[in-house]
Design a protein around this motif. Structure first.
Motif, mmCIF file in Angstrom:
data_model
loop_
_atom_site.group_PDB
_atom_site.id
_atom_site.type_symbol
_atom_site.label_atom_id
_atom_site.label_comp_id
_atom_site.label_asym_id
_atom_site.label_seq_id
_atom_site.Cartn_x
_atom_site.Cartn_y
_atom_site.Cartn_z
ATOM 1 N N SER A 141 0.827 -1.275 0.051
ATOM 2 C CA SER A 141 0.097 -0.110 -0.054
ATOM 3 C C SER A 141 0.976 1.216 0.080
ATOM 4 C CB SER A 141 -0.882 -0.005 1.469
ATOM 5 O OG SER A 141 -0.182 0.153 2.513
ATOM 6 N N MET A 142 2.346 1.120 0.331
ATOM 7 C CA MET A 142 3.016 2.500 0.636
ATOM 8 C C MET A 142 3.380 3.004 -0.671
ATOM 9 S SD MET A 142 5.475 1.457 3.793
ATOM 10 C CE MET A 142 6.078 3.253 3.649
ATOM 11 N N VAL A 143 3.371 2.272 -1.908
ATOM 12 C CA VAL A 143 3.517 2.741 -3.213
ATOM 13 C C VAL A 143 2.588 3.596 -3.812
ATOM 14 C CG1 VAL A 143 5.169 0.517 -3.750
ATOM 15 C CG2 VAL A 143 2.664 0.526 -4.441
ATOM 16 N N PHE A 144 1.516 3.298 -3.238
ATOM 17 C CA PHE A 144 0.201 4.509 -3.658
ATOM 18 C C PHE A 144 0.184 5.747 -2.854
ATOM 19 C CE2 PHE A 144 -1.043 -0.127 -4.748
ATOM 20 C CZ PHE A 144 -1.043 0.149 -5.989
ATOM 21 N N ASP A 145 1.238 5.823 -1.888
ATOM 22 C CA ASP A 145 1.213 7.251 -1.304
ATOM 23 C C ASP A 145 2.283 8.036 -1.747
ATOM 24 O OD1 ASP A 145 1.541 9.373 0.687
ATOM 25 O OD2 ASP A 145 1.376 7.989 2.422
ATOM 26 N N VAL A 146 1.824 9.055 -2.335
ATOM 27 C CA VAL A 146 2.547 9.956 -3.258
ATOM 28 C C VAL A 146 3.620 10.574 -2.292
ATOM 29 C CG1 VAL A 146 1.289 12.056 -2.541
ATOM 30 C CG2 VAL A 146 2.874 11.924 -4.713
ATOM 31 N N ILE A 147 3.845 10.693 -0.866
ATOM 32 C CA ILE A 147 4.625 11.260 0.049
ATOM 33 C C ILE A 147 5.842 10.302 -0.054
ATOM 34 C CG2 ILE A 147 5.145 11.586 2.239
ATOM 35 C CD1 ILE A 147 2.624 12.756 2.691
ATOM 36 N N ASN A 148 5.627 8.856 0.135
ATOM 37 C CA ASN A 148 6.586 7.996 -0.103
ATOM 38 C C ASN A 148 7.430 7.887 -1.355
ATOM 39 O OD1 ASN A 148 6.018 6.909 2.524
ATOM 40 N ND2 ASN A 148 4.355 5.443 1.521
ATOM 41 N N LEU A 149 6.893 8.172 -2.487
ATOM 42 C CA LEU A 149 7.302 8.285 -3.702
ATOM 43 C C LEU A 149 8.262 9.561 -3.807
ATOM 44 C CD1 LEU A 149 4.405 7.602 -6.224
ATOM 45 C CD2 LEU A 149 6.177 5.874 -5.118
ATOM 46 N N PHE A 150 7.801 10.744 -3.159
ATOM 47 C CA PHE A 150 8.448 11.857 -3.239
ATOM 48 C C PHE A 150 9.909 11.628 -2.253
ATOM 49 C CE2 PHE A 150 9.650 15.834 -0.983
ATOM 50 C CZ PHE A 150 9.963 16.573 -1.999
ATOM 51 N N MET A 151 9.822 10.739 -1.305
ATOM 52 C CA MET A 151 10.976 10.606 -0.533
ATOM 53 C C MET A 151 11.988 9.764 -1.101
ATOM 54 S SD MET A 151 10.771 11.957 2.355
ATOM 55 C CE MET A 151 9.900 13.500 1.536
ATOM 56 N N VAL A 152 11.581 8.803 -2.111
ATOM 57 C CA VAL A 152 12.282 8.258 -2.925
ATOM 58 C C VAL A 152 13.037 8.894 -3.743
ATOM 59 C CG1 VAL A 152 12.392 6.463 -4.754
ATOM 60 C CG2 VAL A 152 10.810 5.749 -2.536
ATOM 61 N N ILE A 153 12.426 10.067 -4.295
ATOM 62 C CA ILE A 153 13.168 11.026 -5.243
ATOM 63 C C ILE A 153 14.305 11.645 -4.583
ATOM 64 C CG2 ILE A 153 12.746 12.949 -6.613
ATOM 65 C CD1 ILE A 153 9.859 11.931 -7.413
ATOM 66 N N VAL A 154 13.777 11.945 -3.377
ATOM 67 C CA VAL A 154 14.785 12.871 -2.505
ATOM 68 C C VAL A 154 16.171 11.948 -2.081
ATOM 69 C CG1 VAL A 154 15.295 13.984 -0.218
ATOM 70 C CG2 VAL A 154 13.195 14.225 -1.622
ATOM 71 N N ILE A 155 15.747 10.599 -1.844
ATOM 72 C CA ILE A 155 16.865 9.842 -1.564
ATOM 73 C C ILE A 155 17.820 9.544 -2.801
ATOM 74 C CG2 ILE A 155 17.570 7.472 -1.021
ATOM 75 C CD1 ILE A 155 15.033 7.354 0.620
ATOM 76 N N VAL A 156 17.200 9.471 -4.163
ATOM 77 C CA VAL A 156 17.962 9.304 -5.437
ATOM 78 C C VAL A 156 18.728 10.363 -5.470
ATOM 79 C CG1 VAL A 156 17.745 9.167 -7.867
ATOM 80 C CG2 VAL A 156 16.192 7.728 -6.278
ATOM 81 N N TYR A 157 18.148 11.772 -5.726
ATOM 82 C CA TYR A 157 19.072 12.837 -5.805
ATOM 83 C C TYR A 157 20.233 13.075 -4.733
ATOM 84 C CZ TYR A 157 16.190 14.127 -9.786
ATOM 85 O OH TYR A 157 15.766 14.313 -10.957
ATOM 86 N N ALA A 158 19.676 12.964 -3.519
ATOM 87 C CA ALA A 158 20.624 13.222 -2.388
ATOM 88 C C ALA A 158 21.739 12.163 -2.466
ATOM 89 C CB ALA A 158 20.098 13.033 -1.219
ATOM 90 N N GLY A 159 21.516 10.855 -2.978
ATOM 91 C CA GLY A 159 22.696 9.782 -3.198
ATOM 92 C C GLY A 159 23.702 10.428 -4.048
ATOM 93 N N PHE A 160 23.060 10.755 -5.176
ATOM 94 C CA PHE A 160 23.959 11.241 -6.602
ATOM 95 C C PHE A 160 24.786 12.603 -5.933
ATOM 96 C CE2 PHE A 160 21.456 8.742 -9.203
ATOM 97 C CZ PHE A 160 22.378 8.377 -10.189
ATOM 98 N N ALA A 161 24.315 13.423 -5.177
ATOM 99 C CA ALA A 161 24.736 14.548 -4.656
ATOM 100 C C ALA A 161 26.044 14.110 -3.621
ATOM 101 C CB ALA A 161 23.870 15.511 -3.765
ATOM 102 N N PHE A 162 25.685 13.073 -2.890
ATOM 103 C CA PHE A 162 26.792 12.609 -1.937
ATOM 104 C C PHE A 162 27.942 12.002 -2.646
ATOM 105 C CE2 PHE A 162 28.623 8.927 0.178
ATOM 106 C CZ PHE A 162 28.945 9.397 1.406
#
Length: 372
Positions: A141-162
């Protein structure tokens, strides 16, 4: 008799024609000889034939010779119509025709890509409405929560920045952002209770999510290939995009095995209905988005690069006309949806994508030659 000599060269040249597509140097030689071969001391002369010199073949002139002066340098000699510079105008027209024809070939392929890709607004949505399990629980059910998807995007971009950071402070900030986003996801999981309703429109969030999340991944992959000199050309990326789109519908074909046809599903009693996991559709959107990232930006870049300067606007318009025609043909999926088995519906799009990719690979040599 006047002759026009056209020689491929490298470097800057004021006489470049057709939007820098061909670098040429032109000069006229006056001679009483009717034999162009007598004008030069060449090791050998070869009559230009189809497949060897597109420009010579397209010219249709009677006297066309290729002079190999050395292993590194060759000159193509054309008999001019007269002493005027009509041949330069003719070359522009020939090259313009070659470029436009190749762009039209790309446009034809693009039509079928968008026809298949934008099934997300038709048959894929029908599938989500009629065949996907109507509820989800727990982690699903978590994949249908847009907040969770947004957090995944944040992790991806922060990972590249790291990994791209050059200072310890920058790495520390990136790490904190990743940990904060991960903490939000963990918290959201800890408060999950019961089940959530899974409606068809909610699946529309996955394509934009994947576009944003995968763009830096795509850039990193092709950047690494470029540094090794192995990055595919724009035409090859378009062909690969078509193959990947076909793979996306292959996922749907696998998901549909054992399911009712749409008409049977509507008429079936509650216990006789068949359903599939939402993960099949989520995975399909992932694969299709990979194809979109290969084709859409690369196609626009290809058109902008090779189109003659005076016709860039018209050629870009051609790209969007092809997109519009593809959107119009999306309705084909609606005609297929009904009494046909789902596997047949998805097979139609698989075949279209594969045939389009085969066509692209068949003309790849011409497309890559124009792209250079």
């Amino acid at each position: 008799m006047p002759f026009v000599v056209v020689a491929d060269i490298e470097g800057d040249d004021a006489d470049r024609i057709a939007g820098d597509q061909v670098a040429v140097v032109r000069f006229v030689v006056e001679s009483e000889s009717e034999d162009p071969a007598q004008l030069f001391h060449a090791s050998h002369a070869v009559f230009a034939v189809e497949g060897e010199d597109d420009l010579a073949v397209a010219s249709g002139l009677e006297f066309v010779f290729v002079f190999q002066l050395s292993a590194e340098f060759a000159m193509v000699i054309y008999l001019a119509v007269d002493g005027e510079d009509q041949f330069a105008v003719f070359v522009r027209r020939v090259i313009f025709q070659i470029i436009v024809i190749n762009l039209c070939l790309v446009f034809a392929v693009v039509i079928f890509f968008w026809m298949a890709f934008h099934q997300n607004g038709l048959t894929l949505t029908y599938f989500a409405d009629e065949f996907v399990q109507p509820t989800a629980e727990g982690a699903q059910s978590m994949v249908f929560d847009v907040i969770n998807l947004f957090m995944v995007i944040v992790i991806v971009y922060a990972g590249f920045a790291f990994f791209g950071a050059k200072t310890g402070k920058a790495k520390g900030i990136s790490a904190l952002v990743m940990l904060a986003a991960l903490a939000v996801i963990v918290y959201k999981y800890s408060v999950v209770e019961g089940s959530v309703s899974v409606s068809a429109p909610i699946f529309q969030q996955f394509n934009p999510f994947y576009v944003v999340a995968l763009t830096p991944v795509s850039m990193a992959i092709f950047g690494a290939l470029a540094r090794k000199g192995k990055e595919p050309t724009a035409p090859r990326k378009i062909a690969y995009g078509m193959l990947i789109a076909g793979c996306g519908f292959l996922v749907m074909l696998l998901a549909s095995m054992g399911l009712n046809s749409p008409d049977v599903q509507k008429a079936a009693a509650e216990g006789a209905k068949t359903f599939a996991s939402p993960n099949w559709l989520i995975g399909t959107y992932l694969v299709l988005t990979f194809g979109e990232l290969l084709l859409s930006p690369m196609g626009i870049s290809f058109v902008s690069k090779v189109a003659p300067p005076k016709y860039k606007g018209a050629m870009m318009g051609g790209w969007f006309v092809a997109t519009a025609l593809g959107n119009l043909l999306v309705s084909v999926g609606g005609f297929l949806w009904g009494d046909l088995p789902l596997t047949v519906v998805w097979s139609v799009f698989i075949v279209l994508c594969i045939l389009s990719a085969i066509f692209m690979f068949a003309v790849m040599g011409k497309l890559e030659k124009v792209a250079k």
